[in-house]
Design an enzyme around this catalytic site. Structure first.
Site, PDB file in Angstrom:
ATOM      1  N   ASN A   1       0.803  -1.219   0.000  1.00 21.80           N
ATOM      2  CA  ASN A   1       0.000   0.000   0.000  1.00 21.80           C
ATOM      3  C   ASN A   1       0.839   1.274   0.000  1.00 21.80           C
ATOM      4  O   ASN A   1       0.327   2.356   0.252  1.00 21.80           O
ATOM      5  CB  ASN A   1      -0.912   0.007   1.236  1.00 21.80           C
TER       6      ASN A   1
ATOM      7  N   ASN B   1      -4.456  -6.381   2.824  1.00 21.19           N
ATOM      8  CA  ASN B   1      -5.369  -5.813   3.807  1.00 21.19           C
ATOM      9  C   ASN B   1      -6.499  -4.934   3.268  1.00 21.19           C
ATOM     10  O   ASN B   1      -6.637  -3.782   3.632  1.00 21.19           O
ATOM     11  CB  ASN B   1      -4.584  -5.078   4.875  1.00 21.19           C
TER      12      ASN B   1
ATOM     13  N   SER C   1       5.945  -8.291   9.537  1.00 19.70           N
ATOM     14  CA  SER C   1       4.860  -7.537   8.930  1.00 19.70           C
ATOM     15  C   SER C   1       4.021  -8.449   8.054  1.00 19.70           C
ATOM     16  O   SER C   1       4.464  -9.517   7.608  1.00 19.70           O
ATOM     17  CB  SER C   1       5.414  -6.392   8.078  1.00 19.70           C
ATOM     18  N   THR C   2       2.799  -8.020   7.801  1.00 19.27           N
ATOM     19  CA  THR C   2       1.920  -8.759   6.895  1.00 19.27           C
ATOM     20  C   THR C   2       2.563  -8.895   5.524  1.00 19.27           C
ATOM     21  O   THR C   2       2.458  -9.930   4.872  1.00 19.27           O
ATOM     22  CB  THR C   2       0.579  -8.016   6.762  1.00 19.27           C
ATOM     23  N   GLY C   3       3.210  -7.825   5.083  1.00 21.69           N
ATOM     24  CA  GLY C   3       3.819  -7.839   3.767  1.00 21.69           C
ATOM     25  C   GLY C   3       4.869  -8.917   3.612  1.00 21.69           C
ATOM     26  O   GLY C   3       4.926  -9.609   2.596  1.00 21.69           O
TER      27      GLY C   3
ATOM     28  N   TRP D   1       8.385   0.307  -0.231  1.00 22.36           N
ATOM     29  CA  TRP D   1       9.450   1.319  -0.283  1.00 22.36           C
ATOM     30  C   TRP D   1       9.383   2.141   1.003  1.00 22.36           C
ATOM     31  O   TRP D   1       8.454   2.912   1.206  1.00 22.36           O
ATOM     32  CB  TRP D   1       9.264   2.210  -1.508  1.00 22.36           C
TER      33      TRP D   1
ATOM     34  N   HIS E   1       0.745   6.092   2.291  1.00 25.34           N
ATOM     35  CA  HIS E   1       0.042   5.113   1.473  1.00 25.34           C
ATOM     36  C   HIS E   1      -0.327   5.775   0.145  1.00 25.34           C
ATOM     37  O   HIS E   1      -0.300   6.989   0.027  1.00 25.34           O
ATOM     38  CB  HIS E   1      -1.248   4.630   2.142  1.00 25.34           C
TER      39      HIS E   1
ATOM     40  N   HIS F   1       6.975  -3.713  14.104  1.00 26.21           N
ATOM     41  CA  HIS F   1       7.680  -4.432  13.052  1.00 26.21           C
ATOM     42  C   HIS F   1       9.069  -3.837  12.843  1.00 26.21           C
ATOM     43  O   HIS F   1       9.299  -2.669  13.126  1.00 26.21           O
ATOM     44  CB  HIS F   1       6.915  -4.353  11.729  1.00 26.21           C
TER      45      HIS F   1
END
Length: 398
Positions: free
Chosen positions: A148, A208, A316-318, A338, A352, A364
């Protein structure tokens, strides 16, 4: 969040041009650096990348990560196969990414991966919610994992993202109560909550429940096969689905026939909201289907990256999602990852692509995670898209 100085951004571009941006093979465990304590094995790929106090030093450390529109980047098939083998040996994404009747039989006792003192036993009701087996035709071909980050804004990457076979996205997690970055104040560009996720045959992965309206489609695309949803978002934005069920169903229509990936068995507080999402979509006859994250997979992925040098309360979720994609897909390209407040040209960008709200800090290890992803890009394991994408409608010069 760290700020990338405009001068450092220019240096990154210059260094990439000098370096050529080619993928390189990396030994499984490179030789120890001078001064390293004997007997301590440095983590694969990360080379014990430290937390750096200044963004300029951070930028210099990840030299070569930014290629102009990806023209110089090359996929290293040997490195891809090697990294996928590591993931298979530790975590087996193909079999354990989601809870199925095969890997989670009735009567099995599982521990919550986020609460080590609690476990649950799969009963007949819970068992009936699982698919028979992983519902993807593996291996997936080309996958896009879409974060995002504000670097996606005005990127024109929508068509390139949608050209993938499988697209994974992360749930839109903006909260008006959180602080907003202004000017060149510090912050990380990508808000990635604890479970943002994934990649089936030439599609893309998104994180998400992100907004995919026409306002953003040119930059982030519209195609989605899998989108992650954190139970806390269901609690905050949709009142635990106790009286906002239709609002939730309407909000996910934009994802068409996609899977909503939820960590129902990571924390005890997340089980109820996740199950209500399943029943709500079923009751309304929605096109979307719920897949539950396997707590054993999430725990194993966390241990894997910890062994590579990432020290945080939780990944992290990413990074969870990128890890899954690398185990499920033959080719992975990531977008919106990034961690600086300026782009490669020194221009300030929002946190975002859809707002400038900052996430909570300290949960995180974003600098460590970004440098890991950079090294995977540099090694040819995955492609990190950081520049604007080429418009496929514009004919190339002969």
């Amino acid at each position: 969040m760290q700020e990338l100085q405009p001068g450092a951004a220019a240096a990154l571009r210059a260094e990439e041009e000098e370096d050529g941006g080619a993928g390189v093979e990396v030994a499984a465990h490179p030789p120890a650096r001078r001064g390293q304590r004997p007997g301590r094995l440095r983590p694969l790929l990360a080379l014990r990348l430290p937390r750096l106090p200044a963004a300029r030093r951070e930028a210099r450390s990840c030299r070569g990560c930014c290629c102009s529109r990806g023209k110089a980047w090359r996929r290293n098939h040997t490195a891809v196969a090697g990294f996928r083998k590591l993931l298979e040996d530790c975590c087996d994404p193909g079999q354990l990414f989601v809870m199925t009747k095969l890997n989670s039989p009735m009567g099995k006792n599982l521990w919550f991966d986020g609460e080590f003192l609690y476990s649950f036993t799969i009963d007949n009701t819970t068992y009936s919610l699982f698919p028979q087996a992983t519902p993807f035709q593996l291996p997936l071909k080309k996958c896009s994992v879409v974060g995002n980050g504000g670097i996606l804004k005005k990127s024109g990457c929508g068509k390139q993202i949608d050209q993938a076979d499988f697209v994974m996205r992360m749930l839109y997690t903006s909260d008006s109560g959180r602080r907003v970055r202004r000017g060149n104040s510090f912050g990380w560009l990508l808000q990635i909550h604890v479970y943002c996720g994934g990649s089936v045959q030439m599609d893309a992965l998104r994180c998400n429940l992100p907004p995919l309206s026409s306002e953003y489609s040119k930059d982030v695309g519209t195609k989605t096969q899998l989108v992650t949803a954190n139970p806390s978002i269901i609690q905050k934005r949709f009142q635990n689905l106790l009286w906002s069920r239709k609002a939730f169903v309407d909000s996910v229509k934009v994802y068409n026939h996609s899977y909503i990936y939820m960590p129902a068995f990571s924390m005890k507080t997340g089980t109820g909201p996740s199950l209500r999402v399943y029943y709500t979509l079923e009751d309304f006859g929605a096109k979307q289907a719920v897949l539950f994250a396997n707590p054993n997979f999430l725990r194993d992925i966390g241990k894997f990256w910890k062994s590579k040098g990432i020290h945080a309360k939780r990944l992290s979720t990413g990074l969870f999602l990128v890890s899954a994609a690398l185990g499920l897909c033959e080719e992975v390209t990531i977008y919106g990852f990034w961690p600086f407040s300026v782009d490669l040209h020194g221009k300030f960008i929002s946190h975002h692509y859809y707002d400038n709200v900052l996430p909570d800090s300290g949960f995180h290890a974003m600098p460590e995670e970004f440098l890991q992803l950079w090294f995977l890009h540099k090694s040819g394991v995955l492609r990190m898209q950081l520049e604007q994408c080429e418009d496929p409608l514009v004919p190339s010069s002969a």
